[in-house]
Design a protein around this motif. Structure first.
Motif, PDB file in Angstrom:
ATOM      1  N   ASP A   8       0.780  -1.291  -0.150  1.00  0.00           N
ATOM      2  CA  ASP A   8      -0.202  -0.071   0.160  1.00  0.00           C
ATOM      3  C   ASP A   8       0.846   1.174   0.103  1.00  0.00           C
ATOM      4  O   ASP A   8       2.030   1.051   0.452  1.00  0.00           O
ATOM      5  CB  ASP A   8      -0.823  -0.104   1.123  1.00  0.00           C
ATOM      6  CG  ASP A   8      -1.670   1.184   1.511  1.00  0.00           C
ATOM      7  OD1 ASP A   8      -2.168   1.811   0.420  1.00  0.00           O
ATOM      8  OD2 ASP A   8      -1.791   1.778   2.724  1.00  0.00           O
ATOM      9  N   THR A 109      -2.995   0.540  -4.343  1.00  0.00           N
ATOM     10  CA  THR A 109      -3.297   1.946  -3.737  1.00  0.00           C
ATOM     11  C   THR A 109      -4.821   2.379  -4.245  1.00  0.00           C
ATOM     12  O   THR A 109      -5.025   2.213  -5.236  1.00  0.00           O
ATOM     13  CB  THR A 109      -2.242   2.883  -4.125  1.00  0.00           C
ATOM     14  OG1 THR A 109      -2.455   3.971  -3.342  1.00  0.00           O
ATOM     15  CG2 THR A 109      -2.125   3.168  -5.694  1.00  0.00           C
ATOM     16  N   ASP A 166       0.050  -3.008   4.493  1.00  0.00           N
ATOM     17  CA  ASP A 166      -1.196  -2.097   4.430  1.00  0.00           C
ATOM     18  C   ASP A 166      -1.338  -1.508   5.734  1.00  0.00           C
ATOM     19  O   ASP A 166      -1.098  -2.455   6.836  1.00  0.00           O
ATOM     20  CB  ASP A 166      -2.327  -2.681   3.739  1.00  0.00           C
ATOM     21  CG  ASP A 166      -3.335  -1.593   3.320  1.00  0.00           C
ATOM     22  OD1 ASP A 166      -3.705  -0.579   4.176  1.00  0.00           O
ATOM     23  OD2 ASP A 166      -3.624  -1.427   2.116  1.00  0.00           O
TER      24      ASP A 166
END
Length: 201
Positions: A8, A109, A166
């Motif tokens: 991420d 993302t 993430d």
């Protein structure tokens, strides 16, 4: 065996926070927080991450809250002021993983297609990835299964051979449900420790 690392970006590699801008616009912290929790909310922003245009999003809120027009328009009009720097500790980990030559490294993302070019221009390390999947471009986003599958299918990644990083626990749980081993990011130091424990670093 892990062959693929999926990062991420926001709050993992890039320090993005609306507070950086809105502390300049509001005198009172409580007033700023109220605005970001009730008007330009995370849920509203996620719709732009999923492909809604910035103009449509802005016009909608201005119609609802005309007294806040200037502050609403600032969200995307001065969006670059929400960008802090790179999170250097994570960038260094990324560099080490890249230099090892052992892994394919991708980014998955939630990011508006319209603000994405600003980030690419500012952060050179975004060019190090073997591929980047941007939600605003795909008109899909985390935590939906379909968004993860876009990356897996496009780059021929086996879930059992991937590791996902993430900061959002919701997104971590979604990845794990698909059989992707995951690390909940809290800091570069904790990430390094987790990667060393897994034998990745």
């Amino acid at each position: 065996m892990i062959k693929t690392i999926i990062f991420d970006l926001g709050a993992v590699l890039i320090d993005w926070n609306p507070h950086y801008l809105y502390r300049k616009l509001f005198k009172e912290e409580a007033e700023m927080l109220h605005f970001l929790e009730n008007i330009c909310t995370p849920d509203w922003n996620e719709e732009q991450d999923a492909g809604r245009s910035l103009k449509e999003a802005t016009d909608m809120l201005v119609a609802q809250y005309p007294e806040q027009e200037e502050n609403i328009k600032a969200f995307y009009g001065r969006w670059d002021e929400m960008l802090g720097g790179a999170i250097e500790g994570t960038v260094e980990i990324f560099r080490e993983l890249k230099d090892s030559g052992k892994y394919n490294i991708y980014a998955l993302t939630n990011w508006s297609a319209e603000t994405w070019p600003v980030a690419v221009e500012r952060f050179d390390f975004l060019n190090w990835f073997d591929g980047v999947v941007v939600s605003g471009t795909e008109k899909d986003r985390k935590p939906f299964d379909s968004f993860y599958h876009t990356l897996l299918n496009r780059y021929d990644v086996q879930p059992s051979e991937a590791l996902f990083i993430d900061d959002n626990l919701r997104n971590i749980k979604a990845a794990e449900k698909l059989g992707i081993e995951s690390i909940h990011f809290t800091s570069p130091e904790e990430l390094r420790k987790a990667l060393e424990e897994k034998g990745v670093l």
